[in-house]
Design a protein around this motif. Sequence first.
Motif, short mmCIF file in Angstrom:
data_model
loop_
_atom_site.label_atom_id
_atom_site.label_comp_id
_atom_site.label_asym_id
_atom_site.label_seq_id
_atom_site.Cartn_x
_atom_site.Cartn_y
_atom_site.Cartn_z
N ASP A 209 29.69 25.15 -48.02
CA ASP A 209 30.17 24.32 -49.14
C ASP A 209 30.72 25.21 -50.25
N SER A 210 31.54 26.18 -49.88
CA SER A 210 32.08 27.13 -50.85
C SER A 210 33.60 27.05 -50.85
N ASP A 211 34.21 27.75 -51.80
CA ASP A 211 35.66 27.80 -51.88
C ASP A 211 36.23 28.94 -51.04
N ASN A 212 35.39 29.61 -50.25
CA ASN A 212 35.88 30.66 -49.36
C ASN A 212 36.91 30.09 -48.40
N VAL A 213 37.89 30.89 -48.06
CA VAL A 213 39.03 30.41 -47.28
C VAL A 213 38.70 30.38 -45.79
N ALA A 214 39.15 29.31 -45.13
CA ALA A 214 39.13 29.23 -43.66
C ALA A 214 40.57 29.41 -43.19
N LYS A 215 40.81 30.44 -42.37
CA LYS A 215 42.14 30.68 -41.81
C LYS A 215 42.20 30.05 -40.43
N ILE A 216 43.15 29.14 -40.23
CA ILE A 216 43.21 28.34 -39.01
C ILE A 216 44.50 28.66 -38.25
N LYS A 217 44.34 28.93 -36.95
CA LYS A 217 45.48 29.16 -36.07
C LYS A 217 45.36 28.22 -34.88
N ILE A 218 46.46 27.58 -34.53
CA ILE A 218 46.46 26.60 -33.44
C ILE A 218 47.50 26.97 -32.40
N GLY A 219 47.07 26.94 -31.14
CA GLY A 219 47.97 27.16 -30.03
C GLY A 219 48.12 25.88 -29.23
N SER A 220 48.79 25.96 -28.10
CA SER A 220 49.00 24.76 -27.30
C SER A 220 47.72 24.25 -26.67
N ASN A 221 46.75 25.16 -26.41
CA ASN A 221 45.51 24.75 -25.76
C ASN A 221 44.25 25.19 -26.50
N SER A 222 44.40 25.90 -27.63
CA SER A 222 43.23 26.45 -28.32
C SER A 222 43.41 26.40 -29.83
N ILE A 223 42.28 26.48 -30.54
CA ILE A 223 42.28 26.59 -32.00
C ILE A 223 41.31 27.70 -32.38
N ALA A 224 41.67 28.51 -33.36
CA ALA A 224 40.82 29.60 -33.83
C ALA A 224 40.71 29.54 -35.35
N LEU A 225 39.50 29.78 -35.86
CA LEU A 225 39.26 29.81 -37.30
C LEU A 225 38.54 31.10 -37.67
N GLU A 226 38.95 31.69 -38.77
CA GLU A 226 38.26 32.85 -39.32
C GLU A 226 37.53 32.40 -40.59
N LEU A 227 36.21 32.54 -40.57
CA LEU A 227 35.35 32.11 -41.69
C LEU A 227 34.49 33.29 -42.11
N ASP A 228 34.86 33.96 -43.17
CA ASP A 228 34.10 35.13 -43.64
C ASP A 228 33.94 36.12 -42.48
N ASP A 229 32.70 36.35 -42.02
CA ASP A 229 32.44 37.30 -40.93
C ASP A 229 32.32 36.62 -39.58
N ILE A 230 32.84 35.41 -39.47
CA ILE A 230 32.71 34.63 -38.23
C ILE A 230 34.10 34.28 -37.71
N LYS A 231 34.27 34.39 -36.39
CA LYS A 231 35.48 33.90 -35.74
C LYS A 231 35.08 32.82 -34.75
N PHE A 232 35.66 31.64 -34.92
CA PHE A 232 35.37 30.49 -34.07
C PHE A 232 36.60 30.14 -33.26
N THR A 233 36.42 29.94 -31.96
CA THR A 233 37.52 29.56 -31.08
C THR A 233 37.07 28.41 -30.20
N SER A 234 37.94 27.43 -30.01
CA SER A 234 37.62 26.29 -29.15
C SER A 234 38.85 25.89 -28.36
N LYS A 235 38.63 25.47 -27.12
CA LYS A 235 39.70 24.87 -26.36
C LYS A 235 39.99 23.49 -26.95
N LEU A 236 41.20 23.00 -26.73
CA LEU A 236 41.59 21.68 -27.20
C LEU A 236 41.59 20.69 -26.03
#
Length: 366
Positions: A209-236
Amino acid sequence: MKFTISRETLLKPLQLVSGVVERRQTLPILSNLLIQSTGDSLNITATDQEVEIITSIKTKVDEPGEITIPARKLLDICKTSPEGAQLTFKVDGDRARLLSERSRFLLSTLPAADFPVTPDFDVIAEFEISQKELKKLIDRTQFSMAQQDVRKYLNGLLIEVIDDMLVSVATDGHRLSYCRIETKNVKSKSFQAIIPRKGIQELSRLLSDSDNVAKIKIGSNSIALELDDIKFTSKLIEGKFPDYERLILSNPSINVFADREALRQALVRTSILSNEKYRGIRFSVTNNKLSIQAHNPEKEEAEEEMEVEYSGDDIEIGFNVNYLLDALSAISEETVQISMIDQNSSCLLQQPEDSNCKYIIMPMRL
């Protein structure tokens, strides 16, 4: 590989990534965490081949290397270690030694080379948003996702960019949640992405619940987010999401205004005697009065009355009480607006004079 780290430094990252690990896996290595150590950092990766989470920790590494270790066992050891304990890891062949004060553990390992890492993908859209705003967008809509529906595109959350608006939509065919916020720095005119249920649940847990930035990248089959020291990736999820705009009432002729918390409490009390399987309740609206009734196969009945703001013809309509409660919990204002075209139409819940979040609920026949 060898490094020493404090229990507190390691525990939170382990808790963040371990939610992805399934207890029952067809591939044994998916029950493990990939641990990679370099000169000054430690990367921990978990995946179920649909969702992947990587977290990075700054720590001194004596001997760099990489290995996979059973996730649940490592987390339980870290949880039960004394506060302030220093944990020393050392890999000997196909075993990992974990030393902590008077405790000694010898864990089995699997080769890091066999761990399935999500490959990079071509980015077709990217943007930035505060974690607080993204979390609000997800939490206000995710409860309407379907569970194990044969229509796979309903088992996830739609994320869509339209001009400068970021929109999230979820539906299970009986209700629909819609929310939008304004965003900037979108390097794409428009796109749609359906994130699967598990990915959304993990993402909601990771976002702060902070103002820290989430960087979001979307591909044709996947999505990736960078959150501070965490990288999250999911298939679509592949598939065409329903045309949700035609389901949202545009010019309802019936509008009822009620105190949100008073209505929520009345629904909670009435639901106690509703049918446990169908969860149906009846709304009866007359001039400035709402009556809520429920009954069950044991011939038990409940009725609540409350004052509302309404003038017009009498209305009687049935709803699933759980759907109403979920929508009311997502609305933050004191007053809720309940709108309909007629007593056979779907119902729209929203905050008065606020079109950014809308909740559609189909009626029930009681």
